[in-house]
Design an enzyme around this catalytic site. Structure first.
Site, PDB file in Angstrom:
ATOM      1  CG  HIS A 176      44.508  40.188  37.652  1.00 51.82           C
ATOM      2  ND1 HIS A 176      45.767  39.441  37.298  1.00 51.82           N
ATOM      3  CD2 HIS A 176      43.290  39.511  37.269  1.00 51.82           C
ATOM      4  CE1 HIS A 176      45.381  38.189  37.735  1.00 51.82           C
ATOM      5  NE2 HIS A 176      44.050  38.505  37.155  1.00 51.82           N
ATOM      6  CD  GLU A 288      42.990  37.604  40.062  1.00 46.69           C
ATOM      7  OE1 GLU A 288      41.698  38.248  39.603  1.00 46.69           O
ATOM      8  OE2 GLU A 288      43.581  36.474  39.849  1.00 46.69           O
TER       9      GLU A 288
END
Length: 328
Positions: A176, A288
Site C-alpha cells: 500500500h 498499490e
C-alpha cells in the site's frame, strides 16, 4: 555507506545511508519502510508519519510501504483454495470484508543487515508455523522475507515467499505504497502528474469487490496510461489490471517545476494495481502493486487472469522492485 540502529519519532528504526540517499525502516511497526529521501535535494518520496504518529497508530497503511498479505478485500473473509477453506477476520464492518491481511501491524524480526557491493541493506523475515499468530487464519508453514537495499541511485525491495510446509498455499501479496505529492519542497501538487502501466479497470460492486467485468476508462484514466494526469484529478479507489510497457511495470510521478521524475518500477509478478488517493486529498496517493486481483479466490475467472498464485510444498515466489529519481 552505512546501516545504523536509530530512532524515528521515538520508535526503534534502521537507518540506511548511501551517497545522497537515506531510507528508514521501522521493524517493530509492521516492517514499514517509512522514509526514502534524497538528502542533498531535500526530496521525500514517501508519505512519512513522523509528525502524525497518532494517525500512523490508527492507520499504518497510509504511510510508507506497508505490507499487505493478502492484499485488499475478501468477501466475508472466506475463500477456498486447493480444497482448503480459509476464514479471515472481518475487519471492515462497512463492507463485511477482510481487508489488507496480517503483517502491517506485526513486529518484524531483523535477520540481516550490513553493506556489500550492491549497497547498504536490511532484511526482515517472518517464519510462520503452528506457534505464529498468523497461522490461526493462514494455516501454513511458510517464510516471508523483505530485503531493502539502498544503492547510490535507488531503493531496491526484494520479497521472497517460500512454502515450507507440506500442503499447497495461496501466495497473495501487495504493498500500500504511499507516495508524497509533491516530493520536492519547493513544488506544489499542481506541478505533478503521473502515469501508470494499467490495462483495464475492474468494475467493483457496492462492497468494493470485483464483479469480474471491466468498465471503460474515463479520460483521466486514459491519461494515466499515456501523457500524464494529476494524482488528484478525481477521487480514486480503483482497481486495474497491469499492462507493462517495454518490460516495465511502473508508476512515474513527474514534477515539472523541479524537472525530476520519481519512478516506482515493480516486479512483473505484480499483475494488478490499486490506486487510492484519499478522496483526492491533495497530499499523497497510493499506487498499490498486487500479485492478485482483489478477492481473487472468489472471482470466477482463470488464475492467469486473477493472478492467484498457489505455491506447492517447497516452491517459492520472489519479486524485486525499485524506486529512483531522474532528471527530465
Amino acid at each position: 555507506m552505512s546501516v545504523k540502529e536509530a530512532t524515528y519519532a521515538g520508535e526503534s528504526a534502521i537507518l540506511l545511508q548511501n551517497g545522497d540517499y537515506e531510507a528508514i525502516l521501522l521493524p517493530k511497526r509492521g516492517g514499514n519502510l517509512v522514509a526514502f529521501r534524497d538528502v542533498k535535494r531535500g526530496y521525500r518520496f514517501l508519505r512519512e508519519p513522523e509528525q502524525e504518529m497518532d494517525q500512523f497508530e490508527k492507520s499504518p497503511i497510509r504511510f510508507g510501504i506497508p505490507v499487505l498479505f493478502p492484499p485488499n478485500r475478501y468477501r466475508d473473509g472466506v475463500f477456498t483454495v486447493a480444497g482448503r477453506t480459509y476464514h479471515l477476520p472481518v475487519n471492515e464492518e462497512s463492507t463485511h470484508n477482510h481487508l489488507h491481511g496480517f503483517f502491517s501491524r506485526l513486529a518484524w524480526p531483523v535477520v540481516a543487515s550490513g553493506d556489500n557491493a550492491e549497497g547498504a541493506f536490511v532484511e526482515i523475515r517472518h517464519d510462520v508455523d503452528e506457534n505464529h499468530p498468523v497461522y490461526e487464519h493462514w494455516p501454513h508453514r511458510f517464510s516471508i522475507s523483505i530485503r531493502y537495499t539502498l544503492t547510490t541511485s535507488s531503493l531496491v525491495q526484494t520479497v521472497h515467499i517460500e512454502n515450507t510446509g507440506d500442503t499447497p498455499m495461496p501466495c497473495m501479496l501487495g504493498f500500500h505504497t504511499a507516495v508524497l505529492v509533491p516530493f520536492a519542497p519547493s513544488s506544489s501538487a499542481a506541478d505533478c502528474t503521473f502515469t501508470l502501466t494499467i490495462g483495464e479497470r475492474w468494475q467493483l460492486d457496492e462492497r468494493k469487490l470485483p464483479t469480474g467485468r471491466f468498465q471503460p476508462l474515463n479520460a483521466g484514466e486514459q491519461n494515466m496510461k499515456s501523457g500524464g494526469v494529476s494524482p488528484f484529478f478525481e477521487a480514486m479507489d480503483n482497481h486495474y489490471s497491469a499492462a507493462p510497457v517495454d518490460g516495465h511495470n511502473q508508476m512515474v510521478l513527474t514534477d515539472s517545476k523541479a524537472g525530476v521524475r520519481f519512478i516506482y518500477d515493480v516486479d512483473l509478478g505484480y499483475r494488478h494495481w490499486m490506486v487510492w488517493n484519499n478522496n483526492a486529498g491533495g497530499t499523497f496517493f497510493c499506487p498499490e502493486p498486487q500479485i492478485n486481483m482483489v478477492n481473487a479466490p472468489n472471482v470466477e475467472l482463470p488464475a492467469d487472469v486473477t493472478g492467484l498464485v498457489i505455491l506447492q510444498p517447497g516452491e517459492s515466489w520472489t519479486g524485486t522492485s525499485r524506486m529512483y529519481a531522474e532528471s527530465l
